[in-house]
Design an enzyme around this catalytic site. Structure first.
Site, short mmCIF file in Angstrom:
data_model
loop_
_atom_site.label_atom_id
_atom_site.label_comp_id
_atom_site.label_asym_id
_atom_site.label_seq_id
_atom_site.Cartn_x
_atom_site.Cartn_y
_atom_site.Cartn_z
N ASP A 10 -11.23 -33.85 -23.00
CA ASP A 10 -12.23 -34.45 -23.90
C ASP A 10 -13.41 -34.91 -23.05
OD1 ASP A 10 -13.47 -35.45 -26.11
OD2 ASP A 10 -12.10 -37.13 -26.42
N ASP A 104 -16.86 -30.32 -27.45
CA ASP A 104 -16.55 -31.22 -26.34
C ASP A 104 -15.07 -31.48 -26.11
OD1 ASP A 104 -16.26 -32.60 -28.71
OD2 ASP A 104 -17.11 -34.47 -27.94
N GLU A 105 -14.20 -30.76 -26.78
CA GLU A 105 -12.77 -30.98 -26.54
C GLU A 105 -11.95 -29.74 -26.85
OE1 GLU A 105 -10.55 -33.67 -29.07
OE2 GLU A 105 -12.14 -33.64 -30.56
#
Length: 358
Positions: A10, A104-105
């Site tokens: 993350d 983003d993850e």
């Protein structure tokens, strides 16, 4: 016990961190990605901004009240997507079993991987490469299932690295406040508190029947999580289920003509997104949010695939006509296409009996 080695990566304050990386004058200062307009919304906040209580989805006006010196920067989605692609290249140096959750993850299954490293060492190497090559910070969580890996990545943010080993998992879960369980929001947490459930240990004492009675089908999920069970595999290829877009207006819409004009523009944007995604579905959904923040949706399913203006626009207008607007002012219009014309699921490998060494 069938156990896998799963990493959840993350990125820390991703959008805002990209802006601070690319603009040295923003470093160490409270920065948010978003518009400072009256109707603007915070898309992302730097950790310096978060110290003032600012968070994503907060109104720009509220954020400005909390921090008058707040720096607003416009979103650069093309840049964020390009950086995300570079991050994924790093992931694929170690495994091809990567399931993106957002830009983003992502989850990575490193049970069988391209190196001889332990899962924790792979996570550490990924963090180091992201920092060294891209100038960004990531947090990583490692465990034997998705539920625990995701919790672990958030456990020591920012710049976190945490492993929940199977031998320690139940002890960790028992001490975990229910608010930190994946899928338990504020409303559900309050209901659990009213039932005397405050942590994993108290949740684990509840029977499956009791949890299903109070929380419906999610009761099964909470029961499994409390016992450290999450059988979902990391899916390397996720099947897209829908494509949509929506627009929040600077000023509330009033009047039929204004609504039709904006519906036309939203339809054109949807068509572009459908083309880029090469997606064709048969269900169109119209979403309207009013100025009192109430919301309504209406859908229609047809036989022919939805991807052209000639088909989509008349259907969008039909849904609008059937919607009871009650003379309310409109804050947001959204359209989405779902019910994919063709779908296929990738075969899922069978779990393997493994000795587990992080």
């Amino acid at each position: 016990m069938e156990r896998r080695k799963i990493i959840h990566i993350d990125m820390d304050a991703f959008y805002a961190s990209v802006e601070q990386r690319d603009h040295p004058e923003y470093r160490g200062k409270p920065v948010v990605v978003g518009r400072p307009s009256q109707r603007g919304i915070v898309a992302a906040a730097s950790y310096e901004a978060r110290k003032f209580g600012i968070h994503s989805a907060m109104s720009a006006q509220k954020a400005r009240q909390l921090c008058p010196a707040l720096i607003f920067v416009p979103s650069r989605m093309d840049v964020y997507k390009a950086v995300s692609a570079e991050i994924h290249k790093i992931f694929h140096e170690y495994t091809d079993v990567v399931e993106p959750l957002a830009l983003d993850e992502a989850f990575l299954d490193v049970t069988e991987n391209k190196s001889s490293l332990l899962a924790t060492d792979i996570a550490r190497k990924i963090k180091e490469e992201i920092r060294g090559e891209l100038g960004l910070i990531a947090s990583a969580g490692i465990s034997y299932n998705k539920f625990l890996a995701k919790i672990a990545s958030d456990y020591r943010k920012p710049d976190g690295l945490y492993t929940i080993h199977p031998d320690k998992a139940q002890e960790f879960i028992d001490a975990l406040p229910v608010e930190m369980f994946w899928g338990i929001g504020k409303v559900t947490a309050r209901k659990m508190h009213s039932l005397g459930i405050h942590n994993g240990a108290e949740l684990r004492k509840c029977s499956l029947e009791m949890l299903k009675r109070n929380f419906g089908k999610n009761g099964t999920l909470y029961y499994d999580f409390a016992h450290g069970i999450d059988l979902r595999v990391v899916e390397a290829e996720r099947i897209r289920k829908s494509v949509g877009c929506e627009c929040t207006f600077e000023k509330d819409l009033a009047g039929h003509t204004a609504v039709i004009i904006e519906l036309y523009h939203v339809t054109l944007e949807l068509i572009e997104r459908l083309k880029r995604s090469d997606f064709k579905g048969r269900t169109l959904t119209l979403k309207i949010k009013f100025n009192d923040f109430s919301q309504r949706t209406k859908s229609i399913t047809v036989e022919k695939p939805l991807f052209t203006k000639e088909v989509l626009l008349p259907l969008a207008k039909k849904l609008l006509r059937e919607m009871d607007l009650e003379q309310k002012r409109i804050r947001l219009l959204g359209l989405s296409v779902s019910h994919a014309e063709e779908s296929s699921s990738a075969s899922t490998p069978s779990p393997i009996q493994l000795s587990f060494d992080f």
